[in-house]
Design a protein around this motif. Structure first.
Motif, PDB file in Angstrom:
ATOM      1  N   THR A   1       0.850  -1.175   0.000  1.00 21.03           N
ATOM      2  CA  THR A   1       0.000   0.000   0.000  1.00 21.03           C
ATOM      3  C   THR A   1       0.894   1.235   0.000  1.00 21.03           C
ATOM      4  O   THR A   1       1.652   1.451   0.943  1.00 21.03           O
ATOM      5  CB  THR A   1      -0.908   0.017   1.243  1.00 21.03           C
ATOM      6  OG1 THR A   1      -1.622  -1.214   1.295  1.00 21.03           O
ATOM      7  CG2 THR A   1      -1.871   1.173   1.184  1.00 21.03           C
ATOM      8  N   VAL A   2       0.794   2.021  -1.058  1.00 17.15           N
ATOM      9  CA  VAL A   2       1.641   3.205  -1.200  1.00 17.15           C
ATOM     10  C   VAL A   2       0.834   4.443  -0.823  1.00 17.15           C
ATOM     11  O   VAL A   2      -0.256   4.664  -1.333  1.00 17.15           O
ATOM     12  CB  VAL A   2       2.174   3.341  -2.644  1.00 17.15           C
ATOM     13  CG1 VAL A   2       3.032   4.591  -2.775  1.00 17.15           C
ATOM     14  CG2 VAL A   2       2.955   2.112  -3.037  1.00 17.15           C
ATOM     15  N   GLU A   3       1.378   5.223   0.096  1.00 15.23           N
ATOM     16  CA  GLU A   3       0.771   6.497   0.486  1.00 15.23           C
ATOM     17  C   GLU A   3       1.626   7.622  -0.069  1.00 15.23           C
ATOM     18  O   GLU A   3       2.849   7.587   0.027  1.00 15.23           O
ATOM     19  CB  GLU A   3       0.686   6.601   2.005  1.00 15.23           C
ATOM     20  CG  GLU A   3      -0.236   5.573   2.623  1.00 15.23           C
ATOM     21  CD  GLU A   3      -0.324   5.727   4.123  1.00 15.23           C
ATOM     22  OE1 GLU A   3       0.163   6.753   4.653  1.00 15.23           O
ATOM     23  OE2 GLU A   3      -0.871   4.829   4.765  1.00 15.23           O
ATOM     24  N   SER A   4       0.975   8.608  -0.668  1.00 16.88           N
ATOM     25  CA  SER A   4       1.717   9.713  -1.275  1.00 16.88           C
ATOM     26  C   SER A   4       1.325  11.029  -0.628  1.00 16.88           C
ATOM     27  O   SER A   4       0.224  11.179  -0.105  1.00 16.88           O
ATOM     28  CB  SER A   4       1.460   9.759  -2.776  1.00 16.88           C
ATOM     29  OG  SER A   4       0.088   9.859  -3.025  1.00 16.88           O
TER      30      SER A   4
ATOM     31  N   CYS B   1       5.705   3.232   1.193  1.00 19.25           N
ATOM     32  CA  CYS B   1       4.993   1.969   1.038  1.00 19.25           C
ATOM     33  C   CYS B   1       4.901   1.274   2.394  1.00 19.25           C
ATOM     34  O   CYS B   1       5.726   1.508   3.281  1.00 19.25           O
ATOM     35  CB  CYS B   1       5.718   1.072   0.033  1.00 19.25           C
ATOM     36  SG  CYS B   1       4.841  -0.470  -0.279  1.00 19.25           S
ATOM     37  N   SER B   2       3.904   0.411   2.533  1.00 15.69           N
ATOM     38  CA  SER B   2       3.736  -0.341   3.775  1.00 15.69           C
ATOM     39  C   SER B   2       4.889  -1.310   4.009  1.00 15.69           C
ATOM     40  O   SER B   2       5.083  -1.774   5.122  1.00 15.69           O
ATOM     41  CB  SER B   2       2.407  -1.097   3.751  1.00 15.69           C
ATOM     42  OG  SER B   2       2.365  -1.979   2.643  1.00 15.69           O
ATOM     43  N   CYS B   3       5.683  -1.602   2.975  1.00 14.75           N
ATOM     44  CA  CYS B   3       6.835  -2.491   3.133  1.00 14.75           C
ATOM     45  C   CYS B   3       8.067  -1.749   3.659  1.00 14.75           C
ATOM     46  O   CYS B   3       9.100  -2.356   3.903  1.00 14.75           O
ATOM     47  CB  CYS B   3       7.163  -3.180   1.816  1.00 14.75           C
ATOM     48  SG  CYS B   3       7.785  -2.091   0.529  1.00 14.75           S
ATOM     49  N   GLY B   4       7.982  -0.426   3.811  1.00  9.95           N
ATOM     50  CA  GLY B   4       9.083   0.348   4.365  1.00  9.95           C
ATOM     51  C   GLY B   4       9.896   1.132   3.352  1.00  9.95           C
ATOM     52  O   GLY B   4      10.813   1.856   3.723  1.00  9.95           O
ATOM     53  N   VAL B   5       9.577   1.016   2.083  1.00 11.97           N
ATOM     54  CA  VAL B   5      10.313   1.722   1.036  1.00 11.97           C
ATOM     55  C   VAL B   5       9.854   3.178   0.981  1.00 11.97           C
ATOM     56  O   VAL B   5       8.670   3.468   1.085  1.00 11.97           O
ATOM     57  CB  VAL B   5      10.101   1.040  -0.330  1.00 11.97           C
ATOM     58  CG1 VAL B   5      10.753   1.828  -1.432  1.00 11.97           C
ATOM     59  CG2 VAL B   5      10.627  -0.373  -0.295  1.00 11.97           C
TER      60      VAL B   5
ATOM     61  N   GLU C   1       4.611   7.205 -11.862  1.00 12.02           N
ATOM     62  CA  GLU C   1       5.178   6.027 -12.504  1.00 12.02           C
ATOM     63  C   GLU C   1       5.793   5.095 -11.470  1.00 12.02           C
ATOM     64  O   GLU C   1       5.624   3.875 -11.526  1.00 12.02           O
ATOM     65  CB  GLU C   1       6.223   6.438 -13.532  1.00 12.02           C
ATOM     66  CG  GLU C   1       6.801   5.276 -14.293  1.00 12.02           C
ATOM     67  CD  GLU C   1       7.774   5.707 -15.368  1.00 12.02           C
ATOM     68  OE1 GLU C   1       8.490   4.832 -15.876  1.00 12.02           O
ATOM     69  OE2 GLU C   1       7.821   6.903 -15.709  1.00 12.02           O
ATOM     70  N   TRP C   2       6.515   5.657 -10.484  1.00 13.12           N
ATOM     71  CA  TRP C   2       7.119   4.838  -9.443  1.00 13.12           C
ATOM     72  C   TRP C   2       6.047   4.102  -8.659  1.00 13.12           C
ATOM     73  O   TRP C   2       6.187   2.914  -8.356  1.00 13.12           O
ATOM     74  CB  TRP C   2       7.960   5.697  -8.498  1.00 13.12           C
ATOM     75  CG  TRP C   2       8.663   4.864  -7.469  1.00 13.12           C
ATOM     76  CD1 TRP C   2       9.900   4.304  -7.585  1.00 13.12           C
ATOM     77  CD2 TRP C   2       8.166   4.469  -6.187  1.00 13.12           C
ATOM     78  NE1 TRP C   2      10.200   3.597  -6.446  1.00 13.12           N
ATOM     79  CE2 TRP C   2       9.155   3.684  -5.578  1.00 13.12           C
ATOM     80  CE3 TRP C   2       6.978   4.720  -5.500  1.00 13.12           C
ATOM     81  CZ2 TRP C   2       9.002   3.140  -4.309  1.00 13.12           C
ATOM     82  CZ3 TRP C   2       6.817   4.168  -4.241  1.00 13.12           C
ATOM     83  CH2 TRP C   2       7.821   3.394  -3.650  1.00 13.12           C
ATOM     84  N   ARG C   3       4.967   4.808  -8.336  1.00 12.44           N
ATOM     85  CA  ARG C   3       3.881   4.190  -7.573  1.00 12.44           C
ATOM     86  C   ARG C   3       3.295   3.001  -8.333  1.00 12.44           C
ATOM     87  O   ARG C   3       3.094   1.923  -7.776  1.00 12.44           O
ATOM     88  CB  ARG C   3       2.792   5.222  -7.287  1.00 12.44           C
ATOM     89  CG  ARG C   3       1.618   4.657  -6.531  1.00 12.44           C
ATOM     90  CD  ARG C   3       0.506   5.685  -6.407  1.00 12.44           C
ATOM     91  NE  ARG C   3      -0.527   5.172  -5.559  1.00 12.44           N
ATOM     92  CZ  ARG C   3      -0.924   5.729  -4.432  1.00 12.44           C
ATOM     93  NH1 ARG C   3      -0.372   6.845  -4.034  1.00 12.44           N
ATOM     94  NH2 ARG C   3      -1.874   5.182  -3.721  1.00 12.44           N
ATOM     95  N   GLU C   4       3.014   3.200  -9.612  1.00  8.71           N
ATOM     96  CA  GLU C   4       2.429   2.138 -10.432  1.00  8.71           C
ATOM     97  C   GLU C   4       3.370   0.938 -10.528  1.00  8.71           C
ATOM     98  O   GLU C   4       2.953  -0.209 -10.355  1.00  8.71           O
ATOM     99  CB  GLU C   4       2.125   2.684 -11.825  1.00  8.71           C
ATOM    100  CG  GLU C   4       1.534   1.662 -12.762  1.00  8.71           C
ATOM    101  CD  GLU C   4       1.282   2.236 -14.143  1.00  8.71           C
ATOM    102  OE1 GLU C   4       1.176   1.440 -15.082  1.00  8.71           O
ATOM    103  OE2 GLU C   4       1.200   3.470 -14.287  1.00  8.71           O
ATOM    104  N   LEU C   5       4.648   1.197 -10.778  1.00  6.00           N
ATOM    105  CA  LEU C   5       5.613   0.113 -10.907  1.00  6.00           C
ATOM    106  C   LEU C   5       5.813  -0.632  -9.591  1.00  6.00           C
ATOM    107  O   LEU C   5       5.912  -1.862  -9.561  1.00  6.00           O
ATOM    108  CB  LEU C   5       6.953   0.650 -11.416  1.00  6.00           C
ATOM    109  CG  LEU C   5       6.985   1.048 -12.877  1.00  6.00           C
ATOM    110  CD1 LEU C   5       8.306   1.728 -13.211  1.00  6.00           C
ATOM    111  CD2 LEU C   5       6.766  -0.158 -13.766  1.00  6.00           C
TER     112      LEU C   5
END
Length: 80
Positions: free
Chosen positions: A31-34, A47-51, A63-67
């Motif tokens: 899950t990406v939060e912007s 991201c919820s993974c810590g990135v 583009e980064w979010r989609e990829l």
């Protein structure tokens, strides 16, 4: 192996028998939060993974979010 890749665009349909990514790995969904950081004048994505990713360009952030959402679950399957 059956990798569930999807074509870009809203009008495309998944192939018959293809399983959506979130159904394959529901416990590993990314899950990406912007947000926009006004102090730095940059778009930040977490991201919820810590990135963490930040950029001054909106198109690069999108583009980064989609990829990341599409490819990170596949990277999770790689051996460490």
């Amino acid at each position: 192996m059956n990798f569930p890749f999807f074509a870009r665009g809203a009008g495309t349909k998944p192939r018959a028998g293809a399983t959506p990514l979130l159904d394959l790995w529901p416990d590993r969904a990314h899950t990406v939060e912007s947000d926009f950081n006004y102090g730095l004048c940059r778009f930040t994505l977490d991201c919820s993974c810590g990135v963490h990713f930040d950029t001054p360009y909106i198109d690069e952030a999108l583009e980064w979010r989609e990829l990341h959402v599409q490819l990170a679950p596949l990277a999770d399957q790689l051996p460490a």
